[in-house]
Design a protein around this motif. Structure first.
Motif, PDB file in Angstrom:
ATOM      1  N   HIS A   1      58.017  12.474  36.500  1.00  0.00           N
ATOM      2  CA  HIS A   1      57.026  13.168  37.420  1.00  0.00           C
ATOM      3  C   HIS A   1      56.469  12.352  37.978  1.00  0.00           C
ATOM      4  O   HIS A   1      56.129  10.928  37.916  1.00  0.00           O
ATOM      5  CB  HIS A   1      56.561  13.991  35.814  1.00  0.00           C
ATOM      6  CG  HIS A   1      54.953  15.017  35.939  1.00  0.00           C
ATOM      7  ND1 HIS A   1      54.162  14.864  36.352  1.00  0.00           N
ATOM      8  CD2 HIS A   1      55.518  16.437  36.578  1.00  0.00           C
ATOM      9  CE1 HIS A   1      53.391  15.925  36.810  1.00  0.00           C
ATOM     10  NE2 HIS A   1      54.460  16.480  36.575  1.00  0.00           N
TER      11      HIS A   1
ATOM     12  N   GLN B   1      52.121  13.896  32.210  1.00  0.00           N
ATOM     13  CA  GLN B   1      53.231  14.810  32.161  1.00  0.00           C
ATOM     14  C   GLN B   1      54.846  13.699  32.799  1.00  0.00           C
ATOM     15  O   GLN B   1      54.135  12.218  32.665  1.00  0.00           O
ATOM     16  CB  GLN B   1      53.960  15.519  32.657  1.00  0.00           C
ATOM     17  CG  GLN B   1      53.303  16.736  32.997  1.00  0.00           C
ATOM     18  CD  GLN B   1      53.804  17.299  32.968  1.00  0.00           C
ATOM     19  OE1 GLN B   1      54.697  17.799  33.828  1.00  0.00           O
ATOM     20  NE2 GLN B   1      52.906  18.119  34.246  1.00  0.00           N
TER      21      GLN B   1
ATOM     22  N   THR C   1      59.071  18.801  32.060  1.00  0.00           N
ATOM     23  CA  THR C   1      58.116  18.068  33.130  1.00  0.00           C
ATOM     24  C   THR C   1      58.283  19.619  34.316  1.00  0.00           C
ATOM     25  O   THR C   1      58.955  20.157  34.297  1.00  0.00           O
ATOM     26  CB  THR C   1      59.301  17.204  33.781  1.00  0.00           C
ATOM     27  OG1 THR C   1      58.655  16.684  35.480  1.00  0.00           O
ATOM     28  CG2 THR C   1      60.462  17.601  33.939  1.00  0.00           C
TER      29      THR C   1
ATOM     30  N   THR D   1      49.317  22.673  30.741  1.00  0.00           N
ATOM     31  CA  THR D   1      50.847  22.032  30.527  1.00  0.00           C
ATOM     32  C   THR D   1      50.835  22.172  29.047  1.00  0.00           C
ATOM     33  O   THR D   1      52.426  22.547  28.514  1.00  0.00           O
ATOM     34  CB  THR D   1      51.111  19.876  31.466  1.00  0.00           C
ATOM     35  OG1 THR D   1      50.547  20.520  32.604  1.00  0.00           O
ATOM     36  CG2 THR D   1      51.714  19.356  30.718  1.00  0.00           C
TER      37      THR D   1
END
Length: 608
Positions: free
Chosen positions: A48, A61, A75, A103
């Motif tokens: 990432h 990440q 990801t 996320t």
């Protein structure tokens, strides 16, 4: 916004493949200049690159969920504009969160709803999720394809990433192009077929689709598509709904922990979004900053034509003063545009459209100095049916994409051998017929309405992806995020069924949108006729690319030479073909120079 990279293999141990994954991830450092991250297991390796926009500390990440002996790894590239509502819902279902990032919301959405989570997202996204419990990979892409996602299958596994260069950085992936790839490049240009990665054996996840990949099988599922039904709302209700969706969308897309600005061309689309955003900023005691592009000597060189009726800058100043923005006009000369011609090709890993893409990249490069995020009016013409082609019989009845009707002359510049092998005219028609077969026609519509619906489908599913690619690669090449409110899938769904005569109410393109912006913009701005993206008229640009083209033709090692009728191209470069206008020549040289640079820099092996 970020860049993602991943490698799954059901036979090879990937836990020690740090070097390969780092090469893949480093290839897209421009997409995420702020941080990197890696995760390895026996079956999976995720990388990432991060561009920090929301939750600087908590959004790192790859992000992992671990429970006992298994891990679920994510990801992800993008933004979920409804993540706060999803987070609230997940908390009521027993989920707890360690960060404030979208996320983590995406990851927990998958844990709660499995692959159906993607149907709940409103945003722009591309992601990979490795689920150790099921030994499977999920790849997902947003509704309209704002964020890119490519993949290739190799041996007992799959390699994926945000850009083609991620895959090409892997030792198992060679830069090869076959007849189909060459047909994409020469018959369709940058408006490639959805799902086609151009390079041999490379594909992309199509917009509105996701994939579930296990060792035994690969399933591709479409989770979103346009559905046709009768539009029952009257004009006033339609205007009100459009306005409401846009206000909600812009408000959601202003969320950022980093400086956010707005693109402003003085046209209807960007002006309307700027007005909505400016009002939100003012209510919160802030001043919105806006940016536009201009060219050296633009007033002296300006020539009115079918695409550009007047200069943008006077309108830009008017809108900026009306909304109360702090405006920046970025000015470039022909030398800068020629110098950077190949940069968009390197961003795309494919030939692009040239000068109008180069100038966009240079604009984002300047904007990046002061901000990280911008709003753009991109895609309004596609979803509101704003192009003249929607009421021109020549284009409505054509058996190729409307934007290719007048571009057949490029085929005449190919070598006879290449034309025989890729059959460009036939390839265009075949791809067009494939698209026609997908159109969800509505029973009861007359012939003209059906043709206009078909045209709308072509622009949303075939032309818009090119525009979004251009915006994503040009912006992310500078580590800059651009949001596109007109691509909110709720708006696109609603507009899809509005009849063209209502979309063009008041006898003007996008008339319904102009009504929706009433009160936000002065009437003369709302009623300004469409003017295309600005382009330099400086004769020095044509001179620069013509000389460059001649140098390519004179170099026996130029890889493009076997693909061209060299003498025909030479005559155009020398200005000896009167029927080719200066604008056509510029566009031709822009594209051919990028093809040559692409073949050379990527060391592409051609398989015919």
């Amino acid at each position: 916004m970020c860049g993602i990279a991943g490698w799954i293999d059901w036979q090879e141990d990937l836990s020690q493949q740090q070097s390969i994954l780092k090469d893949m991830t480093d290839s897209i450092v421009h997409r995420g200049p702020d941080a990197d991250g890696f995760w390895f297991s026996e079956r999976a390796a995720f990388g990432h690159r991060r561009l920090i926009v929301i939750d600087p500390e908590g959004g790192k990440q790859p992000m992992l969920y671990q429970d006992g002996n298994y891990t679920v790894a994510l990801t992800y590239n993008g933004e979920l504009y409804n993540y706060l509502e999803l987070r609230d819902e997940l908390e009521t279902l027993g989920h707890s969160f360690k960060t404030s990032s979208d996320t983590e919301v995406l990851l927990h959405s998958y844990l709660e709803w499995g692959e159906d989570c993607i149907r709940r997202f409103n945003g722009i996204f591309a992601f990979g999720i490795w689920d150790e419990r099921r030994s499977r990979l999920m790849l997902g892409r947003d509704h309209l394809g704002v964020k890119p996602l490519f993949f290739t299958k190799r041996d007992n596994g799959i390699i994926f990433g945000s850009e083609l260069k991620v895959l090409l950085s892997h030792p198992k992936v060679d830069a090869k192009i076959d007849r189909k790839g060459l047909a994409e490049v020469f018959a369709l240009g940058p408006m490639r077929t959805p799902g086609v990665g151009v390079f041999k054996d490379i594909e992309e996840v199509r917009a509105g689709h996701y994939m579930i990949i296990t060792e035994e099988k690969t399933e591709t599922k479409q989770y979103w598509q346009l559905e046709s039904q009768e539009h029952r709302d009257d004009v006033d209700t339609t205007v009100s709904k459009i306005r409401s969706i846009l206000e909600d969308t812009v408000k959601r897309q202003l969320l950022s922990d980093m400086p956010l600005v707005s693109m402003l061309s003085g046209g209807l689309d960007s002006s309307g979004l700027t007005a909505i955003a400016g009002k939100e900023y003012k209510e919160n005691g802030k001043t919105l900053e806006t940016y536009s592009i201009d060219f050296v000597n633009s007033e002296e060189d300006f020539e009115q034509d079918f695409l550009r009726r007047d200069l943008d800058e006077p309108w830009v100043r008017k809108v900026s003063e009306h909304v109360g923005t702090k405006h920046h006009s970025v000015v470039f000369g022909a030398d800068k545009l020629v110098e950077n011609l190949l940069v968009p090709m390197r961003a795309r890993d494919l030939p692009g459209v040239g000068e109008i893409e180069t100038s966009l990249y240079l604009l984002f490069k300047e904007m990046k100095k002061e901000a990280t995020v911008a709003l753009s009016g991109e895609s309004a013409d596609e979803v509101f049916s704003g192009y003249p082609w929607f009421h021109q019989k020549e284009f409505l009845d054509a058996d190729v994409y409307p934007w290719l009707v007048n571009l057949g002359f490029i085929s005449n510049l190919l070598s006879e051998d290449l034309k025989a092998k890729i059959r460009p005219e036939e390839y265009r028609k075949e791809r067009f017929q494939e698209a026609v077969a997908e159109v969800p026609f509505l029973e009861g519509e007359d012939e003209l309405q059906a043709k206009q619906r078909q045209m709308s489908y072509m622009f949303i599913t075939r032309f818009l992806p090119f525009m979004l690619d251009r915006k994503d690669r040009s912006s992310m090449m500078t580590g800059f995020e651009v949001r596109v409110p007109f691509c909110d899938y709720r708006l696109v769904e609603y507009l899809w069924n509005i009849p063209f005569e209502m979309k063009s109410i008041d006898n003007i393109e996008k008339g319904i949108l102009r009504r929706a912006f009433e009160g936000y913009l002065p009437d003369d701005v709302r009623n300004r006729r469409k003017s295309a993206y600005p382009s330099t008229k400086d004769a020095a640009y044509l001179e620069g690319v013509s000389k460059w083209m001649l140098r390519v033709l004179d170099n026996p090692d130029s890889p493009i030479l076997p693909l061209l009728d060299v003498e025909k191209v030479r005559k155009i470069a020398e200005g000896k073909v009167e029927r080719i206008t200066g604008g056509q020549a510029r566009g031709l040289f822009d594209y051919l120079l990028q093809i040559n640079g692409w073949l050379e820099e990527y060391e592409i092996e051609i398989e015919l």
